[in-house]
Scaffold this active site. Structure first.
Site, mmCIF file in Angstrom:
data_model
loop_
_atom_site.group_PDB
_atom_site.id
_atom_site.type_symbol
_atom_site.label_atom_id
_atom_site.label_comp_id
_atom_site.label_asym_id
_atom_site.label_seq_id
_atom_site.Cartn_x
_atom_site.Cartn_y
_atom_site.Cartn_z
ATOM 1 N N GLU A 1 -81.261 -1.324 -67.299
ATOM 2 C CA GLU A 1 -80.200 -1.732 -66.389
ATOM 3 C C GLU A 1 -79.321 -2.829 -66.970
ATOM 4 O O GLU A 1 -79.766 -3.654 -67.772
ATOM 5 C CB GLU A 1 -80.809 -2.194 -65.070
ATOM 6 C CG GLU A 1 -81.317 -0.992 -64.295
ATOM 7 C CD GLU A 1 -81.877 -1.360 -62.944
ATOM 8 O OE1 GLU A 1 -81.516 -0.683 -61.979
ATOM 9 O OE2 GLU A 1 -82.656 -2.301 -62.849
ATOM 10 N N CYS B 1 -75.072 -9.148 -67.655
ATOM 11 C CA CYS B 1 -76.493 -9.355 -67.927
ATOM 12 C C CYS B 1 -77.020 -8.111 -68.644
ATOM 13 O O CYS B 1 -76.985 -7.010 -68.098
ATOM 14 C CB CYS B 1 -77.173 -9.560 -66.565
ATOM 15 S SG CYS B 1 -78.945 -9.752 -66.668
ATOM 16 N N CYS C 1 -91.247 -4.557 -71.037
ATOM 17 C CA CYS C 1 -91.465 -5.839 -71.701
ATOM 18 C C CYS C 1 -92.965 -6.036 -71.880
ATOM 19 O O CYS C 1 -93.747 -5.715 -70.986
ATOM 20 C CB CYS C 1 -90.896 -6.982 -70.862
ATOM 21 S SG CYS C 1 -91.062 -8.596 -71.669
ATOM 22 N N CYS D 1 -95.008 -11.054 -67.435
ATOM 23 C CA CYS D 1 -95.004 -12.151 -66.463
ATOM 24 C C CYS D 1 -95.365 -11.610 -65.085
ATOM 25 O O CYS D 1 -94.946 -10.524 -64.691
ATOM 26 C CB CYS D 1 -93.646 -12.833 -66.426
ATOM 27 S SG CYS D 1 -93.222 -13.567 -68.003
ATOM 28 N N CYS E 1 -92.550 -10.608 -62.465
ATOM 29 C CA CYS E 1 -91.410 -9.833 -62.985
ATOM 30 C C CYS E 1 -91.698 -8.345 -62.912
ATOM 31 O O CYS E 1 -92.721 -7.886 -63.439
ATOM 32 C CB CYS E 1 -91.142 -10.255 -64.429
ATOM 33 S SG CYS E 1 -89.883 -9.251 -65.240
ATOM 34 N N CYS F 1 -81.356 -10.664 -60.938
ATOM 35 C CA CYS F 1 -82.215 -10.693 -62.119
ATOM 36 C C CYS F 1 -83.667 -10.542 -61.688
ATOM 37 O O CYS F 1 -84.065 -11.012 -60.636
ATOM 38 C CB CYS F 1 -82.059 -12.004 -62.866
ATOM 39 S SG CYS F 1 -80.621 -12.009 -63.902
#
Ligand code: SAH
Ligand code: SF4
Length: 374
Positions: A91, A104, A111, A115, A118, A343
């Protein structure tokens, strides 16, 4: 297979053109056609010799990303979901604010940092994006928005880039640097170093490398004032604990285009939002001697996280406490809420091949109940 010209910074394109027997100024012309004018069809590039256009048509392409969807929010925010093949999607979000347009960008499909708060982290890691795929997000957004907003020649839609979409940019360093150079190049997007921000969860050795290779504004995702909590929220902290991270931030400032580091801090209800934790943060950054600003991000909840957003009053009280200690602190506005464009909500459709989310859900996290709060 055709070479994707979006993979190259100007040096790389010059080397490619050299291989075709073309002079450097031809590479500059080609680079400007692609990035400044948004051309992808070599036949359009009227000031290039026909012989070069023919060579390019055979050997090269400007590879665009497939658009899965595009959503525009009432507040002007636009979110694109791009197909990067093999079932992965990434995205990109455009956020207009008075006098500027921030884009962004994603750096990876998924990833590996994982985290806790997230949604990208919960999906696990699929793969690194290429430089061309990072640049293609900007190419697409800039040229489409320019046409849509009816901008005059020379006017730009995207004035700022933040590497805050999906992925950890400093774990995709080799692809990141050429992409940054395209953004900064006067023949490319001509963005100043102060207007391009790399956001990292704290890959210490790569903070030093980006300082040496291509310094831009740096944002560091802190989220906790001590190692015990940060280990639980940002697992990379076990490898690069806070003292090392803050020392790297201090070294970065020697070469940084801005004289401060932005610390991002995601506000999690009962986890990292107490007044005592605000005080501990002040101590932490003072001890390290890092000139900084704080950006408090209200958590965007998603069910699998098991976490909730700090109430607004607690976020404001936390901000006030940092301000009172002399640290400039902003609270991020939630934008594009109606299209999930904030975000950390950039979930895409990454396939979790590593079952990261499942593993994470098995690790408990301490949430302080209201009665126990300091
Ligand atoms: N991997 C990099 C950049 C991408 S994440 C990094 O971690 O810095 C961009 C920012 O969004 C980070 O500060 C991250 O902590 C924050 N973020 C991630 N998930 C979030 C969520 N659910 N709510 C609010 N912010 C989130
Ligand atoms: Fe990765 Fe950043 Fe999400 Fe952490 S916050 S999992 S580093 S994208």
């Amino acid at each position: 297979m055709a070479v994707n010209l979006l993979d190259f910074d100007l040096e790389g394109l010059a080397a490619f053109c050299d291989g075709l027997g073309e002079k450097r100024f031809r590479a500059t012309q080609l680079f400007r056609w692609i990035h400044q004018k948004g051309a992808c069809d070599f036949a359009q590039m009227s000031d290039l010799a026909k012989s070069l256009r023919d060579k390019l048509a055979v050997a090269a392409e400007v590879k665009q990303l497939g658009v899965i969807s595009e959503h525009a929010s009432a507040d002007g925010t636009v979110k694109w979901l791009f197909d990067v093949g093999n079932g992965d999607a990434i995205e990109t979000v455009f956020i207009p604010e008075d006098g500027r347009g921030t884009l962004c960008l994603s750096s990876q499909a998924g990833c590996a940092v994982g985290c806790r708060f997230c949604s990208t982290g919960h999906q696990g890691f699929s793969r690194n994006l290429t430089s061309g795929e990072i640049v293609a997000q900007l190419w697409h957004a800039e040229h489409q928005l320019r046409a849509r907003l009816g901008l005059a020649v020379g006017e730009r839609a995207v004035t700022n880039v933040v590497m805050m979409g999906m992925g950890e940019p400093l774990q995709n360093y080799a692809a990141l640097v050429p992409a940054l150079r395209v953004m900064l190049d006067d023949h490319g997007y001509g963005l100043s170093r102060r207007r391009v921000t790399v956001s990292t969860s704290g890959v210490v050795p790569m903070i030093d490398r980006v300082r040496d290779d291509c310094p831009v504004a740096l944002a560091v995702s802190l989220h906790a004032p001590d190692d015990a909590l940060r280990d639980a929220l940002v697992p990379l902290n076990k490898k690069y604990p806070l003292v090392e991270l803050l020392a790297a931030c201090k070294r970065y400032l020697d070469a940084a285009p801005r004289d401060f580091i932005t610390f991002e801090y995601c506000m999690l209800d009962g986890v990292n939002d107490s007044p005592a934790q605000a005080d501990a943060l002040v101590q932490l950054v003072r001890r390290a001697g890092v000139s900084c600003k704080f950006n408090l991000i209200p958590f965007n909840p998603f069910p699998a996280s098991g976490l909730t957003r700090s109430p607004r009053e607690r976020v404001l009280a936390f901000a006030q406490r940092l301000q009172d200690a002399g640290i400039v602190t902003t609270v991020r506005k939630t934008r594009g809420d109606d299209i999930d464009a904030a975000c950390g909500q950039l979930a895409g459709e990454v396939q979790d091949r590593t079952r990261a989310g499942e593993r994470m859900r098995r690790i408990p996290i301490a949430v302080v109940q209201p009665a126990q709060r300091v």
